[in-house]
Design a protein around this motif. Structure first.
Motif, PDB file in Angstrom:
ATOM      1  N   TYR A 204       0.859  -1.187   0.000  1.00  0.00           N
ATOM      2  CA  TYR A 204       0.000   0.000   0.000  1.00  0.00           C
ATOM      3  C   TYR A 204       0.891   1.231   0.000  1.00  0.00           C
ATOM      4  O   TYR A 204       2.111   1.149   0.204  1.00  0.00           O
ATOM      5  N   HIS A 205       0.289   2.379  -0.214  1.00  0.00           N
ATOM      6  CA  HIS A 205       1.033   3.626  -0.063  1.00  0.00           C
ATOM      7  C   HIS A 205       0.259   4.563   0.855  1.00  0.00           C
ATOM      8  O   HIS A 205      -0.973   4.488   0.967  1.00  0.00           O
ATOM      9  N   ASP A 206       0.989   5.468   1.501  1.00  0.00           N
ATOM     10  CA  ASP A 206       0.378   6.394   2.452  1.00  0.00           C
ATOM     11  C   ASP A 206       0.016   7.692   1.749  1.00  0.00           C
ATOM     12  O   ASP A 206       0.114   7.820   0.525  1.00  0.00           O
ATOM     13  N   GLY A 209       2.537   9.220  -0.629  1.00  0.00           N
ATOM     14  CA  GLY A 209       2.915   8.497  -1.829  1.00  0.00           C
ATOM     15  C   GLY A 209       4.012   7.468  -1.630  1.00  0.00           C
ATOM     16  O   GLY A 209       4.496   6.886  -2.604  1.00  0.00           O
ATOM     17  N   ARG A 210       4.407   7.211  -0.376  1.00  0.00           N
ATOM     18  CA  ARG A 210       5.438   6.203  -0.109  1.00  0.00           C
ATOM     19  C   ARG A 210       4.792   4.815  -0.052  1.00  0.00           C
ATOM     20  O   ARG A 210       3.772   4.632   0.605  1.00  0.00           O
ATOM     21  N   TRP A 211       5.442   3.849  -0.722  1.00  0.00           N
ATOM     22  CA  TRP A 211       4.916   2.488  -0.762  1.00  0.00           C
ATOM     23  C   TRP A 211       5.568   1.646   0.330  1.00  0.00           C
ATOM     24  O   TRP A 211       6.772   1.751   0.583  1.00  0.00           O
ATOM     25  N   GLN A 235       9.787  -0.229   3.734  1.00  0.00           N
ATOM     26  CA  GLN A 235       9.413   0.682   2.662  1.00  0.00           C
ATOM     27  C   GLN A 235       9.948   0.170   1.331  1.00  0.00           C
ATOM     28  O   GLN A 235      11.063  -0.349   1.244  1.00  0.00           O
TER      29      GLN A 235
END
Length: 752
Positions: A204-206, A209-211, A235
């Motif tokens: 998922y990403h937060d 935009g970090r996966w 991450q």
């Protein structure tokens, strides 16, 4: 009352002969009718076998068919569909929406049966949703508080009052309570997941935009018998800024992120070592990717474009390890809007923006069905568990289609051409009909079986033909009548020996013997003919007075001690040769030094064992052909000054050549149809190698092994009948040619 007219001059003898002639004519006529009827019945039996085989085989070449069954009007379908499908009986349709609503509809009454809603905590909301692999019928919802809810559809079947009742409901594999994925409580955007009994993976990403990748490893508590989950998060580096589609393989080894026309493949086997393993450029001239889907088994990717092109990718070993590679292309008339794969087979369906529905199969690269329905602007599509129905959502309706697609994996090219199967380095001929995995794809190429049949017959004929023909010529032309009266029936009675006995001896006695004494066997094959020729030369050079002291009638029996001695000598010296030239182990030398695979049960064993089964057939027919050459031909040749050898080669063999050819063809037909020897004396490996030290699998042996295990009516079952049909054609062709030659031979000599 019948009155017999007596001609003048007739005698009593003439009257009696007239009565005898009438009885003889009646018997001849009755015999003619019986023979004709018997021959006709044999021909009819062959035709019945032929047409029955065709009747069983024909369905595998029939095309697929998709027919509309019913349309169900959707109720309260404000949220887009996440997945659609049906139960195994195609009586209950379901629709899962992206807001957590699940609706069940009756396909019989076209009415709403039940509605359920995923229980979301009051302090959270659904921010992402994802469907699992079709075979699991699961889906997951990512929440704004970092939690995830995994659910699935369930159909309970009961029989009140002996009437089937299907009750749909939701099931929660991990319980109804949400599972905490993000410890920081960050929302789970664009969720991707895969689940197993002891392992869960989420990508998922937060909001930034970090996966991330979170994996839960489960361990059962010995006291409470409950599964306790331990989470690990890392991450994902090098993730694209904009992701249009995310997929995770069910084995939780790969994560796929599509950004426009570029697909990023990540290795996620180890959470703390997530790495970008490949970037696939999907860009095509003047086209745009519309969808990426996993095929059944999750080993292949299907990439569709807005111009109707579909490409299949799967991993192939190369210089950089296992990398995805473009394998096949499919072309549709219109751009693909949606792709749906079957649960277990490699079939998939596509629907275009205009409503064109296509059914295709990847491995055989066939378009099985295409037709346009009222499916414009379809939003979701899914197969039923048995792949005999297809559910499509279009125009605020669920459209149920009946699918008839029993044998998509079988095609003429798949059986007789090289096919590039998933995980294979290149296109190959492969027969592998069963496996322990549901993701397995049957590989039904008949080429290895036909090749194995020809290979076994070839080695058997190489062993049997020289011995049988040479023995037949000597027995018929040179051997004394007393010895011939014993030898000929003895060899012919060998044909009555059950082949299962020969196969048993070949597999359990001959194969280990050859493996342990391979140098001796090779020496025996070389020394035996040399010793026989030297013995004949010695007999020829022997002074006449010595020849007169030996009985001429039994002179060929003097070879028996020579043959026994050469056989003993070859086996006696075999260990010494093995130590001197092959390092003490011939099998290891062949395998390691020469690079040749050595199987204990190989073509050499089959050739020797099946040769003994074929020799009586060839010997009997060839001996009769040589012995039937009219004596006045050979006597005339000898009277004109020709030697026995000249008479044999230039008169007898030429005259008997049709019969000898017929004998060889009959022996070949016998070798092609042999079952038990090749079944017990080979490794039954469906490979295409001419090596004498490797085994094979024949058509007959394959039928005997796999027919009891095949499901009646399945593709495997019908392909086995096709193999029987091919074998029937082979043997019928050989036997027909042999019989034609025999009939011509009989007609030729009947006038002499």
């Amino acid at each position: 009352m019948e009155t017999q007219v007596i001609q003048p001059g007739s005698t009593a003898t003439d009257l009696l002969m007239g009565k005898g002639s009438s009885k003889r004519a009646f018997k001849d006529k009755l015999t003619q009718i019986g023979v004709t009827l018997g021959g006709t019945m044999v021909f009819v039996a062959l035709l019945l076998i032929f047409f029955y085989l065709l009747y069983v085989v024909k369905p595998i070449f029939d095309g697929a068919d998709v027919t509309p069954v019913i349309n169900v009007e959707l109720q309260d379908a404000k949220s887009p569909a996440l997945m659609v499908g049906s139960d195994e009986q195609n009586e209950i349709l379901y629709r899962v929406s992206q807001d957590g609503g699940v609706s069940f509809y009756s396909a019989l009454s076209a009415s709403l049966v039940k509605q359920e809603q995923i229980n979301v905590p009051q302090d959270a909301e659904i921010v992402s949703s994802v469907a699992g692999v079709p075979s699991e019928q699961r889906f997951a919802f990512g929440l704004s508080n970092g939690q995830v809810i995994i659910a699935g559809v369930n159909f309970a079947v009961t029989y009140p009052n002996n009437k089937r009742l299907i009750t749909p409901s939701l099931r929660y594999p991990l319980g109804a309570s949400p599972l905490q994925v993000s410890e920081s409580g960050t929302p789970l955007y664009q969720l991707a997941f895969a689940s197993a009994s002891d392992k869960l993976s989420f990508a998922y990403h937060d909001a930034n935009g970090r996966w991330f990748l979170t994996r839960h490893n489960g361990e059962e508590n010995m006291m409470t018998e409950e599964v306790e989950w331990e989470a690990t998060t890392s991450q994902i580096q090098e993730a694209p800024a904009q992701v249009d589609q995310q997929l995770m393989t069910p084995d939780q080894r790969q994560l796929l992120l599509r950004s426009g026309n570029r697909l990023y493949v990540y290795d996620i086997r180890y959470v703390d070592e997530v790495a970008l393993s490949q970037v696939i450029e999907l860009e095509r001239a003047k086209t745009k990717v519309t969808d990426v889907a996993l095929l059944a088994g999750a080993s292949s990717l299907l990439v569709s474009y807005d111009n109707g092109q579909i490409f299949q990718y799967f991993q192939v070993n190369g210089d950089k390890g296992r990398q995805y590679q473009e394998i096949r292309e499919f072309k549709n008339k219109a751009g693909v809007k949606r792709i749906a794969g079957e649960f277990y087979r490699k079939s998939f369906a596509t629907v275009s923006e205009s409503g064109e529905l296509d059914l295709l199969y990847t491995t055989s690269q066939r378009k099985l069905f295409t037709e346009t329905f009222d499916l414009a602007h379809a939003t979701q599509m899914g197969f039923s568990p048995r792949a005999n129905a297809l559910v499509v959502e279009a125009g605020n309706k669920l459209h149920l289609f009946a699918v008839e697609n029993s044998h998509p994996e079988v095609s003429w090219s798949a059986m007789w051409s090289k096919v590039w199967y998933e995980g294979y380095p290149e296109p190959q001929y492969v027969w592998q009909s069963t496996s322990g995995s549901d993701d397995f794809e049957a590989k039904l190429s008949l080429m290895p079986l036909a090749f194995g049949t020809m290979k076994a017959a070839l080695y058997a004929m190489l062993f049997a033909t020289p011995l049988a023909i040479a023995g037949a010529v000597y027995t018929a032309y040179f051997m004394s009548p007393k010895v011939r009266a014993v030898v000929k029936p003895t060899i012919e009675i060998m044909e009555a020996l059950p082949t299962v006995i020969l196969g048993f001896l070949a597999g359990l006695w001959l194969a280990p013997l050859i493996e342990d004494h391979l140098p001796g066997i090779i020496m025996l094959l070389v020394l035996l003919p040399i010793s026989i020729l030297l013995t004949a030369l010695g007999w020829y050079k022997l002074p006449g007075r010595w020849k007169q002291r030996l009985p001429e009638t039994y002179q060929e029996l003097m070879l028996i001690p020579v043959i026994c001695f050469v056989g003993w000598f070859a086996f006696y010296i075999s260990p010494s040769i093995e130590v001197a030239f092959f390092g003490g182990d011939t099998r290891l030398f062949i395998t390691n030094e020469l690079g040749i695979t050595f199987d204990q049960r190989n073509a050499l064993v089959v050739g020797i064992a099946m040769g003994f089964a074929v020799i009586p057939t060839i010997f009997s027919i060839a001996e009769d052909a040589v012995f039937s050459v009219p004596r006045h031909l050979s006597n005339g040749s000898l009277a004109l000054g020709a030697t026995n050898w000249q008479t044999l080669t230039r008169v007898v063999l030429l005259t008997a050549s049709p019969g000898i050819f017929s004998a060889v063809m009959m022996g070949l037909g016998r070798a092609v149809g042999e079952t038990m020897i090749v079944l017990m004396a080979t490794g039954n490996t469906a490979i295409m190698e001419w090596s004498v030290f490797e085994g094979m699998r024949t058509l007959a042996a394959n039928i005997a092994v796999e027919m009891p295990e095949s499901a009646i009516g399945s593709s495997h079952y019908r392909v086995l009948f096709l193999a029987a049909f091919v074998l029937f054609i082979f043997t019928f062709l050989f036997n027909t040619i042999a019989e034609v030659v025999r009939q011509r031979l009989r007609e030729r000599y009947s006038s002499l």
